[in-house]
Structure formats: structure tokens, C-alpha cells
Scaffold this motif. Sequence first.
Motif, PDB file in Angstrom:
ATOM      1  N   ILE A  70       0.843  -1.205   0.000  1.00 12.20           N
ATOM      2  CA  ILE A  70       0.000   0.000   0.000  1.00 12.20           C
ATOM      3  C   ILE A  70       0.876   1.252   0.000  1.00 12.20           C
ATOM      4  N   LEU A  71       1.950   1.209   0.744  1.00 10.98           N
ATOM      5  CA  LEU A  71       2.875   2.341   0.814  1.00 10.98           C
ATOM      6  C   LEU A  71       3.536   2.599  -0.535  1.00 10.98           C
ATOM      7  N   LYS A  72       3.928   1.532  -1.235  1.00  9.76           N
ATOM      8  CA  LYS A  72       4.521   1.694  -2.563  1.00  9.76           C
ATOM      9  C   LYS A  72       3.519   2.333  -3.521  1.00  9.76           C
ATOM     10  N   GLU A  73       2.276   1.887  -3.479  1.00 11.52           N
ATOM     11  CA  GLU A  73       1.242   2.453  -4.346  1.00 11.52           C
ATOM     12  C   GLU A  73       0.988   3.922  -4.004  1.00 11.52           C
ATOM     13  N   ALA A  74       0.915   4.225  -2.719  1.00 11.23           N
ATOM     14  CA  ALA A  74       0.684   5.605  -2.292  1.00 11.23           C
ATOM     15  C   ALA A  74       1.844   6.504  -2.707  1.00 11.23           C
ATOM     16  N   THR A  75       3.055   5.994  -2.626  1.00 12.37           N
ATOM     17  CA  THR A  75       4.232   6.761  -3.034  1.00 12.37           C
ATOM     18  C   THR A  75       4.170   7.071  -4.525  1.00 12.37           C
ATOM     19  N   SER A  76       3.785   6.082  -5.317  1.00  6.30           N
ATOM     20  CA  SER A  76       3.662   6.296  -6.767  1.00  6.30           C
ATOM     21  C   SER A  76       2.589   7.339  -7.075  1.00  6.30           C
ATOM     22  N   LEU A  77       1.457   7.244  -6.376  1.00  6.06           N
ATOM     23  CA  LEU A  77       0.380   8.214  -6.597  1.00  6.06           C
ATOM     24  C   LEU A  77       0.801   9.626  -6.202  1.00  6.06           C
ATOM     25  N   LEU A  78       1.533   9.733  -5.095  1.00  4.86           N
ATOM     26  CA  LEU A  78       2.017  11.039  -4.657  1.00  4.86           C
ATOM     27  C   LEU A  78       2.986  11.613  -5.687  1.00  4.86           C
ATOM     28  N   GLU A  79       3.871  10.771  -6.190  1.00  2.00           N
ATOM     29  CA  GLU A  79       4.831  11.215  -7.193  1.00  2.00           C
ATOM     30  C   GLU A  79       4.118  11.690  -8.460  1.00  2.00           C
ATOM     31  N   LEU A  80       3.124  10.930  -8.919  1.00  2.00           N
ATOM     32  CA  LEU A  80       2.362  11.333 -10.103  1.00  2.00           C
ATOM     33  C   LEU A  80       1.587  12.628  -9.871  1.00  2.00           C
TER      34      LEU A  80
END
Length: 132
Positions: A70-80
Motif C-alpha cells: 500500500i505504501l509503494k502504491e501511495a508513493t507512486s500516486l504522490l509522485e504522479l
Amino acid sequence: LATVDLVGGVHSTVASLHMESWRNEMLNEINRINQALPNAPRWQKTGAIQQWMSSVIHQLNHFKGEHHEILKEATSLLELALWKVNLDDKEGGEREGVRTTRGSRKRARKEMIVTSGASIVIKNVLPFLQLE
């Protein structure tokens, strides 16, 4: 032996889990030994504790893995999201009547990925989201 008390960082790790259902499941599993231990015969208590410890560790590792995903997905979304905001700001500043080529836009977008500031923001946000 009638009860077992956990020491160390287990309780803080459980409290840091992302989903409330995970926290409740872990707390129920942690408390389960104190329900079963008083009724267990003396010769079975060691085995019951070992089995319980294995179950707690296995469940905690599973939830930590899920939390990491979940953290990896959230990090990707934040970056985008940061890239998109930066992109919108830059493209909004284009001058009217000036022609830009598709290639120059592509290069500008690639450059904005690097200069969006996402790496700095994520580096400073991530420690607050990681498990203890």
C-alpha cells in the motif's frame, strides 16, 4: 504460567498498521494466548506458547508486507500527483501564439519528472508512513 505479556515494539508496530481490521485481528491474536493458557495442561503450555508466537509473527509479517505494498502504491500516486501539478503549472505558462513541437513538449515533460520535487517530498513524507 497463566498469562503472557509482550514486550518490545510489537504493540507500536500493531498500532501503526494501516487498516483497522488488521490492528483488531492482531490484537485478538495477541490476546488469544491469555484465553487459552489458563485452561491448558502444564505439559502443553510450552507448545501452545511456541505455536502462538509463530502465529503472531506470521500474521504480523503478512500485514507488514501488505502495508508495504500500500505504501509503494501511495508513493507512486504522490509522485504522479506532484508531477501533474508541476506539469499543469508549467504548461499554463506557455505563451499564446508561440508554436511548440511535440518533441519539445515530450522533452519538457521528461524534464519535469526529474524537477517536480517528488523525490524530496517523498523522502520527507515516507518516514511518517512506515511501520515502527
